[in-house]
Design a protein around this motif. Structure first.
Motif, short mmCIF file in Angstrom:
data_model
loop_
_atom_site.label_atom_id
_atom_site.label_comp_id
_atom_site.label_asym_id
_atom_site.label_seq_id
_atom_site.Cartn_x
_atom_site.Cartn_y
_atom_site.Cartn_z
N ILE A 1 -106.96 47.20 -35.84
CA ILE A 1 -106.64 48.63 -35.91
C ILE A 1 -107.67 49.52 -35.22
O ILE A 1 -107.37 50.66 -34.86
N ALA A 2 -108.86 49.01 -34.97
CA ALA A 2 -109.87 49.79 -34.27
C ALA A 2 -109.40 50.24 -32.90
O ALA A 2 -109.81 51.31 -32.42
N THR A 3 -108.56 49.45 -32.23
CA THR A 3 -108.07 49.82 -30.91
C THR A 3 -107.33 51.15 -30.98
O THR A 3 -107.56 52.05 -30.17
N ALA A 4 -106.44 51.29 -31.95
CA ALA A 4 -105.70 52.55 -32.12
C ALA A 4 -106.60 53.64 -32.71
O ALA A 4 -106.50 54.82 -32.32
N ASN A 5 -107.47 53.28 -33.63
CA ASN A 5 -108.32 54.28 -34.27
C ASN A 5 -109.22 55.00 -33.27
O ASN A 5 -109.45 56.21 -33.40
N ALA A 6 -109.74 54.27 -32.30
CA ALA A 6 -110.64 54.89 -31.32
C ALA A 6 -109.93 56.01 -30.57
O ALA A 6 -110.55 57.02 -30.22
N VAL A 7 -108.63 55.84 -30.34
CA VAL A 7 -107.83 56.89 -29.70
C VAL A 7 -107.71 58.09 -30.64
O VAL A 7 -107.90 59.25 -30.24
N THR A 8 -107.42 57.81 -31.89
CA THR A 8 -107.21 58.87 -32.88
C THR A 8 -108.48 59.68 -33.10
O THR A 8 -108.42 60.90 -33.35
N TYR A 9 -109.66 59.05 -33.02
CA TYR A 9 -110.92 59.77 -33.19
C TYR A 9 -111.01 60.97 -32.25
O TYR A 9 -111.68 61.97 -32.57
N LEU A 10 -110.38 60.85 -31.08
CA LEU A 10 -110.50 61.89 -30.06
C LEU A 10 -109.38 62.92 -30.13
O LEU A 10 -109.27 63.78 -29.26
N GLY A 11 -108.55 62.82 -31.16
CA GLY A 11 -107.43 63.74 -31.27
C GLY A 11 -106.30 63.40 -30.33
O GLY A 11 -105.36 64.19 -30.16
N ALA A 12 -106.36 62.22 -29.71
CA ALA A 12 -105.31 61.75 -28.82
C ALA A 12 -104.30 60.93 -29.63
O ALA A 12 -104.51 60.64 -30.81
N VAL A 13 -103.22 60.53 -28.98
CA VAL A 13 -102.12 59.84 -29.66
C VAL A 13 -102.02 58.41 -29.15
O VAL A 13 -101.79 58.19 -27.96
N PRO A 14 -102.18 57.41 -30.03
CA PRO A 14 -101.94 56.03 -29.61
C PRO A 14 -100.43 55.78 -29.50
O PRO A 14 -99.68 56.05 -30.45
N VAL A 15 -99.99 55.29 -28.36
CA VAL A 15 -98.58 55.00 -28.11
C VAL A 15 -98.45 53.48 -28.04
O VAL A 15 -99.00 52.84 -27.15
N PHE A 16 -97.71 52.91 -28.99
CA PHE A 16 -97.71 51.46 -29.15
C PHE A 16 -96.72 50.77 -28.22
O PHE A 16 -95.53 51.10 -28.19
N ALA A 17 -97.24 49.80 -27.47
CA ALA A 17 -96.43 48.99 -26.56
C ALA A 17 -96.30 47.58 -27.11
O ALA A 17 -97.17 47.11 -27.86
N ASP A 18 -95.24 46.91 -26.72
CA ASP A 18 -95.05 45.52 -27.11
C ASP A 18 -95.92 44.61 -26.24
O ASP A 18 -96.54 45.06 -25.26
N VAL A 19 -95.97 43.35 -26.59
CA VAL A 19 -96.79 42.37 -25.88
C VAL A 19 -95.93 41.20 -25.42
O VAL A 19 -94.79 41.01 -25.87
N ASP A 20 -96.50 40.41 -24.54
CA ASP A 20 -95.89 39.16 -24.14
C ASP A 20 -96.03 38.16 -25.29
O ASP A 20 -97.13 37.97 -25.82
N ALA A 21 -94.94 37.49 -25.66
CA ALA A 21 -94.97 36.61 -26.83
C ALA A 21 -95.80 35.35 -26.58
O ALA A 21 -96.26 34.72 -27.54
N GLU A 22 -96.01 34.97 -25.33
CA GLU A 22 -96.81 33.79 -25.02
C GLU A 22 -98.30 34.06 -25.13
O GLU A 22 -99.06 33.23 -25.63
N THR A 23 -98.74 35.21 -24.63
CA THR A 23 -100.18 35.51 -24.57
C THR A 23 -100.65 36.46 -25.66
O THR A 23 -101.84 36.51 -25.96
N GLY A 24 -99.74 37.26 -26.21
CA GLY A 24 -100.13 38.29 -27.17
C GLY A 24 -100.72 39.52 -26.51
O GLY A 24 -101.29 40.38 -27.18
#
Length: 383
Positions: free
Chosen positions: A89-112
């Protein structure tokens, strides 16, 4: 009725630390300089040289490294940053710290990992950056994402928290990233207890990040000390943070950095043996593997059971009963309370991996006998 005792539990992870690290830390203590100082500077130089990156800035954690990296990328209030939900969750939190918006993307199921194809549908006029994660040490295809977003003026920040020792297109992970962030948490191969690093290509940016990690001071505490009685008055030109690494941590990090190639070789050897043993079980479980564009350090040795396998909570309980400490796979931030309901598109691969995958024990001192126990327990648990 009596039952046979369960052997000692096999942990999911143990850092590889020894007497050399203890001696290095003790020498730092005896030197009288325990805060950020000469050993931090030496660790930064050694880490940059190891990667082949121009600049490295040591900080207190990967979360603070990501925070500074996003500041360096110009992210601010109201901006959007595309991130994988499948990440700590730190990946998204670091965005939120700056007042920016984390926009969630999907991943490749083989690599994650994110791909250009999962990122593109989420780009808008407000997108300022993309955080591309090397999930579990599997190198993300940075070039593909960069070719998509950089012509639009969007910065790619590489979250290489798990990536030290992994290789992307023949180069250490993060070496050619505009900005990359690393973790030295005990779950990572190279550990300083806590700690992180930012690497970048731009010297002016590196200088700014060094100021920001120390409250924005124009002159560091180490420089003032080196000057002796000379007056070096500092100024504070922007709001900074207390994100410093200590010399004690850096002393340990220097030893760990020398060990890194051996750590990676051992983990890859163990992962290869897992693959061979699992193939013989006939369970159809899939172990994470190298992508076409690089090699993983196997920071996390995650496994996806075949369709029809027992539910993961039941699998983990069965493994625990057999003395094997496994863990659930990577979390999905968009399913957690702070971000629940914010995903703009379906994330099927993310939800599959976070619901069903699990992480097997893998650490430097893992023995073949312990591996055999893990695989036998897994075969029995999977039925």
């Amino acid at each position: 009725m009596s039952t046979a005792p369960v052997p000692p539990t096999i942990p999911v992870m143990l850092p590889w630390l020894g007497e050399e690290e203890a001696q290095a830390a003790a020498e730092a203590v005896r030197s009288g300089w325990v805060a950020q100082g000469p050993r931090v500077a030496e660790f930064e130089r050694a880490f940059a040289e190891h990667l082949g990156a121009p600049h490295a800035v040591a900080v207190s954690s990967c979360t603070t490294a990501l925070h500074l990296a996003l500041i360096g990328a110009g992210v601010g209030p109201g901006d959007e940053v595309v991130v994988p939900s499948l990440s700590f969750i730190a990946t998204a939190n670091a965005v939120t710290y700056l007042g920016a918006v984390p926009v969630f993307a999907d991943v490749d199921a083989e690599t994650g990992n994110l791909t250009a194809g999962t990122v593109e549908p989420l780009l808008t006029a407000r997108t300022r950056a993309v955080i591309a994660v090397d999930q579990g040490g599997v190198p993300v295809d940075l070039d593909g994402i960069g070719e998509l977003v950089e012509p639009r003026g969007i910065t790619v920040v590489e979250d290489a928290a798990c990536g030290a020792g992994s290789v992307y297109r023949g180069r250490p992970v993060g070496a050619d990233a505009a900005i990359a962030a690393y973790s030295f948490h005990p779950r990572k191969l190279l550990t300083t207890g806590e700690g992180g690093m930012v690497t970048c290509q731009d010297g002016e940016l590196a200088a700014r990040l060094r100021r920001l990690r120390e409250h924005g001071m124009s002159v560091s505490a180490a420089d003032r000390h080196t000057a002796g009685g000379a007056s070096l008055p500092e100024t504070y030109d922007e709001i900074g943070f207390n994100y410093r690494m200590t010399d004690i941590q850096a002393a340990i990090g220097l030893v760990q950095l020398r060990r890194l190639p051996e750590m990676v070789a051992r983990r890859r050897e163990l992962a290869g043996r897992y693959r061979e043993l699992l193939a013989g079980t006939g369970t159809g479980a899939r172990l994470v593997a190298d992508p076409a564009h690089g090699t993983t350090n196997y920071q996390s040795c995650w496994l996806l059971p075949a369709d029809g396998a027992p539910e993961r909570t039941e699998l983990l309980a069965r493994l625990a009963a057999a003395g094997v400490s496994a863990r659930r796979g990577i979390m999905a931030a968009h399913l957690e309370a702070p971000y629940k309901g914010t995903a703009r598109v379906p994330l099927p691969a993310t939800e599959l991996l976070t619901r069903r995958s699990l992480i097997l024990p893998l650490f430097h001192a893992l023995t073949e006998q312990q591996q055999d126990r893990v695989v036998e327990a897994l075969r029995t648990a999977l039925g």
